[in-house]
Design a protein around this motif. Structure first.
Motif, PDB file in Angstrom:
ATOM      1  N   PRO A  82       0.813  -1.213   0.000  1.00  0.00           N
ATOM      2  CA  PRO A  82       0.000   0.000   0.000  1.00  0.00           C
ATOM      3  C   PRO A  82       0.853   1.272   0.000  1.00  0.00           C
ATOM      4  O   PRO A  82       1.778   1.404   0.795  1.00  0.00           O
ATOM      5  CB  PRO A  82      -0.795  -0.107   1.308  1.00  0.00           C
ATOM      6  N   SER A  83       0.563   2.171  -0.917  1.00  0.00           N
ATOM      7  CA  SER A  83       1.257   3.452  -0.989  1.00  0.00           C
ATOM      8  C   SER A  83       0.361   4.413  -1.750  1.00  0.00           C
ATOM      9  O   SER A  83      -0.630   4.008  -2.368  1.00  0.00           O
ATOM     10  CB  SER A  83       2.604   3.311  -1.710  1.00  0.00           C
ATOM     11  N   GLU A  84       0.732   5.683  -1.710  1.00  0.00           N
ATOM     12  CA  GLU A  84      -0.041   6.648  -2.477  1.00  0.00           C
ATOM     13  C   GLU A  84      -0.042   6.294  -3.955  1.00  0.00           C
ATOM     14  O   GLU A  84      -1.053   6.415  -4.642  1.00  0.00           O
ATOM     15  CB  GLU A  84       0.539   8.054  -2.271  1.00  0.00           C
ATOM     16  N   GLN A  85       1.104   5.819  -4.451  1.00  0.00           N
ATOM     17  CA  GLN A  85       1.218   5.499  -5.870  1.00  0.00           C
ATOM     18  C   GLN A  85       0.402   4.265  -6.233  1.00  0.00           C
ATOM     19  O   GLN A  85      -0.294   4.248  -7.249  1.00  0.00           O
ATOM     20  CB  GLN A  85       2.678   5.288  -6.248  1.00  0.00           C
ATOM     21  N   SER A  86       0.489   3.217  -5.414  1.00  0.00           N
ATOM     22  CA  SER A  86      -0.252   1.997  -5.746  1.00  0.00           C
ATOM     23  C   SER A  86      -1.756   2.226  -5.649  1.00  0.00           C
ATOM     24  O   SER A  86      -2.533   1.636  -6.421  1.00  0.00           O
ATOM     25  CB  SER A  86       0.180   0.832  -4.852  1.00  0.00           C
ATOM     26  N   LEU A  87      -2.193   3.089  -4.722  1.00  0.00           N
ATOM     27  CA  LEU A  87      -3.620   3.425  -4.649  1.00  0.00           C
ATOM     28  C   LEU A  87      -4.037   4.231  -5.874  1.00  0.00           C
ATOM     29  O   LEU A  87      -5.086   3.976  -6.474  1.00  0.00           O
ATOM     30  CB  LEU A  87      -3.914   4.216  -3.372  1.00  0.00           C
ATOM     31  N   ALA A  88      -3.212   5.192  -6.271  1.00  0.00           N
ATOM     32  CA  ALA A  88      -3.513   5.983  -7.472  1.00  0.00           C
ATOM     33  C   ALA A  88      -3.565   5.092  -8.703  1.00  0.00           C
ATOM     34  O   ALA A  88      -4.433   5.258  -9.577  1.00  0.00           O
ATOM     35  CB  ALA A  88      -2.469   7.081  -7.660  1.00  0.00           C
ATOM     36  N   ASP A  89      -2.657   4.126  -8.781  1.00  0.00           N
ATOM     37  CA  ASP A  89      -2.645   3.209  -9.922  1.00  0.00           C
ATOM     38  C   ASP A  89      -3.907   2.351  -9.956  1.00  0.00           C
ATOM     39  O   ASP A  89      -4.480   2.110 -11.032  1.00  0.00           O
ATOM     40  CB  ASP A  89      -1.412   2.311  -9.857  1.00  0.00           C
ATOM     41  N   ALA A  90      -4.341   1.885  -8.785  1.00  0.00           N
ATOM     42  CA  ALA A  90      -5.546   1.051  -8.722  1.00  0.00           C
ATOM     43  C   ALA A  90      -6.780   1.857  -9.108  1.00  0.00           C
ATOM     44  O   ALA A  90      -7.667   1.369  -9.824  1.00  0.00           O
ATOM     45  CB  ALA A  90      -5.706   0.466  -7.321  1.00  0.00           C
ATOM     46  N   ARG A  91      -6.827   3.103  -8.657  1.00  0.00           N
ATOM     47  CA  ARG A  91      -7.968   3.956  -9.023  1.00  0.00           C
ATOM     48  C   ARG A  91      -7.986   4.248 -10.521  1.00  0.00           C
ATOM     49  O   ARG A  91      -9.054   4.218 -11.158  1.00  0.00           O
ATOM     50  CB  ARG A  91      -7.900   5.261  -8.228  1.00  0.00           C
ATOM     51  N   ALA A  92      -6.833   4.516 -11.081  1.00  0.00           N
ATOM     52  CA  ALA A  92      -6.770   4.761 -12.529  1.00  0.00           C
ATOM     53  C   ALA A  92      -7.187   3.518 -13.304  1.00  0.00           C
ATOM     54  O   ALA A  92      -7.901   3.612 -14.317  1.00  0.00           O
ATOM     55  CB  ALA A  92      -5.351   5.191 -12.918  1.00  0.00           C
ATOM     56  N   ALA A  93      -6.769   2.350 -12.830  1.00  0.00           N
ATOM     57  CA  ALA A  93      -7.138   1.094 -13.490  1.00  0.00           C
ATOM     58  C   ALA A  93      -8.645   0.855 -13.383  1.00  0.00           C
ATOM     59  O   ALA A  93      -9.273   0.358 -14.327  1.00  0.00           O
ATOM     60  CB  ALA A  93      -6.367  -0.069 -12.880  1.00  0.00           C
ATOM     61  N   TRP A  94      -9.227   1.213 -12.227  1.00  0.00           N
ATOM     62  CA  TRP A  94     -10.684   1.081 -12.087  1.00  0.00           C
ATOM     63  C   TRP A  94     -11.393   1.977 -13.098  1.00  0.00           C
ATOM     64  O   TRP A  94     -12.362   1.544 -13.738  1.00  0.00           O
ATOM     65  CB  TRP A  94     -11.132   1.465 -10.677  1.00  0.00           C
ATOM     66  N   SER A  95     -10.955   3.194 -13.241  1.00  0.00           N
ATOM     67  CA  SER A  95     -11.596   4.121 -14.173  1.00  0.00           C
ATOM     68  C   SER A  95     -11.552   3.581 -15.601  1.00  0.00           C
ATOM     69  O   SER A  95     -12.538   3.681 -16.351  1.00  0.00           O
ATOM     70  CB  SER A  95     -10.916   5.495 -14.108  1.00  0.00           C
ATOM     71  N   GLU A  96     -10.415   3.003 -15.984  1.00  0.00           N
ATOM     72  CA  GLU A  96     -10.302   2.435 -17.328  1.00  0.00           C
ATOM     73  C   GLU A  96     -11.191   1.207 -17.476  1.00  0.00           C
ATOM     74  O   GLU A  96     -11.836   1.009 -18.516  1.00  0.00           O
ATOM     75  CB  GLU A  96      -8.841   2.066 -17.607  1.00  0.00           C
ATOM     76  N   ALA A  97     -11.225   0.368 -16.443  1.00  0.00           N
ATOM     77  CA  ALA A  97     -12.065  -0.834 -16.496  1.00  0.00           C
ATOM     78  C   ALA A  97     -13.539  -0.463 -16.530  1.00  0.00           C
ATOM     79  O   ALA A  97     -14.343  -1.087 -17.232  1.00  0.00           O
ATOM     80  CB  ALA A  97     -11.771  -1.729 -15.290  1.00  0.00           C
ATOM     81  N   ARG A  98     -13.906   0.555 -15.776  1.00  0.00           N
ATOM     82  CA  ARG A  98     -15.293   1.024 -15.747  1.00  0.00           C
ATOM     83  C   ARG A  98     -15.713   1.549 -17.118  1.00  0.00           C
ATOM     84  O   ARG A  98     -16.772   1.206 -17.639  1.00  0.00           O
ATOM     85  CB  ARG A  98     -15.414   2.130 -14.699  1.00  0.00           C
ATOM     86  N   SER A  99     -14.872   2.368 -17.731  1.00  0.00           N
ATOM     87  CA  SER A  99     -15.175   2.905 -19.049  1.00  0.00           C
ATOM     88  C   SER A  99     -15.301   1.796 -20.081  1.00  0.00           C
ATOM     89  O   SER A  99     -16.220   1.789 -20.912  1.00  0.00           O
ATOM     90  CB  SER A  99     -14.089   3.900 -19.470  1.00  0.00           C
ATOM     91  N   ALA A 100     -14.392   0.839 -20.028  1.00  0.00           N
ATOM     92  CA  ALA A 100     -14.426  -0.274 -20.985  1.00  0.00           C
ATOM     93  C   ALA A 100     -15.688  -1.107 -20.809  1.00  0.00           C
ATOM     94  O   ALA A 100     -16.303  -1.545 -21.788  1.00  0.00           O
ATOM     95  CB  ALA A 100     -13.181  -1.140 -20.816  1.00  0.00           C
ATOM     96  N   TYR A 101     -16.091  -1.331 -19.560  1.00  0.00           N
ATOM     97  CA  TYR A 101     -17.315  -2.091 -19.329  1.00  0.00           C
ATOM     98  C   TYR A 101     -18.544  -1.342 -19.837  1.00  0.00           C
ATOM     99  O   TYR A 101     -19.447  -1.919 -20.456  1.00  0.00           O
ATOM    100  CB  TYR A 101     -17.498  -2.418 -17.847  1.00  0.00           C
TER     101      TYR A 101
END
Length: 418
Positions: free
Chosen positions: A128-147
């Motif tokens: 857990p870090s600020e970067q890994s959380l930011a990366d997970a959130r960005a990945a969610w946004s991309e996955a959400r858009s794709a879905y």
């Protein structure tokens, strides 16, 4: 023996038909925590291009599920009849193939983004870090858009929202944070993805435990201010998110396989159908999304009646992006499959009107910019209300034209409320 299903459509019309096989998903029986996991089983029944009627689950961002709904009895016999033996004589084989390819590619893209999300969530849980959380959130946004770009493939009881399909696990709404928090807090509660899938219920009352919106809550928290320290101090939060990402990848793998080329699957059944039945799926999927789901169950849910708390993605505060992504998926059905050319060959004037309608609706949605909550219960006569109502009008007008275009091709298009 083929099971008979009675479905009610419209105002008191009942249809009694046989249900054809569809791609089915079975989640394995839940096991106590600590027992060795086994891969969830996916069973498929050969799909024949026969008529069937199914009833999708409850729908919309404002109620359990996105897409489909009890108000929409889903029809899969889309051929209109005519006394003229020469009516509806056109070659739509290229469009059928184009549609099948679009669906296949879109689900493949959604699967790819979901896989990236799973990797990012695993990295967040491990470190857990600020970067890994930011990366997970960005990945969610991309996955959400794709879905969301796959939502135009709903509303006809296909592999996603037909009987046994994974639709109820993908995007249920609304999320009750208290339910999720209680599961995290209960150390005796297994967070195995099969268990979470079995806990996920709509009736008699919603208890949403799976899907993109639950992952959204886990990554952002109720106020969007969650920090990486929460994942460091509460490992079960990351475990929960990881399980849901695993389930999402599994379900999208099944859907991608159902539309993959060169297999005895749902795509093969669609390509073997009468062209009007096959294209009926394309027309109804995009027309219902454009004319009912987006304007009434999403934008309209904040207006009629006014609802200050309604927002598609409240935790990540990205609702305006959701509308654009869903509309883009419907737009691709019309323009990227060759359907636009087929309509133009049939009725040039109507085709031009539809193309203008897509541009108008896209512009109207684009005006619903952040912060999205200003479009929730805006005062009468305010610029925000006029903007939201303008988007509703542009979308419903476009859906009416799409319905007319389908009818001109001998295709039944059913949009609730029209």
């Amino acid at each position: 023996m083929q099971r008979q299903t009675r479905i009610w459509l419209g105002l008191g019309t009942a249809l009694l038909v046989g249900t054809a096989g569809v791609e089915r998903v079975a989640i394995a029986k839940e096991h106590p925590a600590g027992q060795r996991d086994k891969a969830a089983d996916a069973t498929s029944t050969p799909v024949s291009p026969r008529v069937h009627v199914a009833q999708a689950g409850a729908a919309g961002e404002g109620g359990p599920n996105e897409g489909g709904g009890p108000v929409l009895g889903t029809i899969t016999e889309f051929r209109l009849s005519s006394s003229d033996p020469n009516a509806f004589t056109f070659d739509g084989s290229a469009q059928v193939s184009g549609y099948a390819e679009l669906v296949s590619a879109t689900y493949a893209a959604a699967l790819e983004q979901a896989t990236t999300l799973r990797t990012a969530i695993a990295a967040l849980g491990n470190s857990p870090s600020e970067q890994s959380l930011a990366d997970a959130r960005a990945a969610w946004s991309e996955a959400r858009s794709a879905y969301l770009k796959t939502e135009a493939f709903l509303f006809y009881a296909g592999p996603v929202d037909g009987p046994g399909g994974p639709f109820p696990r993908l995007n249920l709404w609304p999320i009750d944070p208290a339910v999720i928090d209680s599961l995290i807090a209960d150390e005796e509660q297994s967070l195995n993805f099969r268990v979470l899938a079995r806990l996920n219920t709509v009736e008699p009352s919603p208890k949403i435990t799976t899907g993109l919106h639950v992952i959204e809550y886990l990554l952002w928290g109720s106020d969007g201010a969650l920090t990486h320290d929460t994942f460091a101090s509460a490992a079960r939060r990351g475990e929960f998110a990881n399980a849901l990402a695993q389930l999402l990848v599994y379900d999208l793998t099944v859907l991608a396989a159902a539309w993959a080329p060169g297999s005895n699957n749902y795509r093969a059944a669609v390509e073997a159908m009468d062209q009007r039945n096959a294209l009926g799926r394309a027309f109804n999927g995009m027309a219902v999304l454009i004319g009912y789901e987006l304007p009434l169950r999403r934008i309209g849910a904040g207006l009629f009646p006014a609802n200050e708390n309604f927002q598609p993605s409240p935790f990540s505060d990205s609702s305006e992006e959701d509308l654009a992504a869903s509309f883009a998926g419907a737009r691709a059905v019309y323009f990227d499959t060759g359907i636009a050319e087929l309509v133009r060959d049939t009725d040039t004037e109507l085709a031009s009107q539809i193309e203008a309608g897509f541009a108008t609706a896209e512009e109207a949605i684009g005006q619903m910019t952040a912060p999205y909550d200003r479009f929730l219960a805006p005062p009468s006569g305010s610029p925000e209300r006029r903007t939201a109502e303008g988007a509703v009008k542009a979308l419903t007008n476009l859906a009416r034209d799409l319905r007319q275009a389908g009818n001109r091709l001998g295709i039944l298009v059913v949009v609730p409320g029209m």
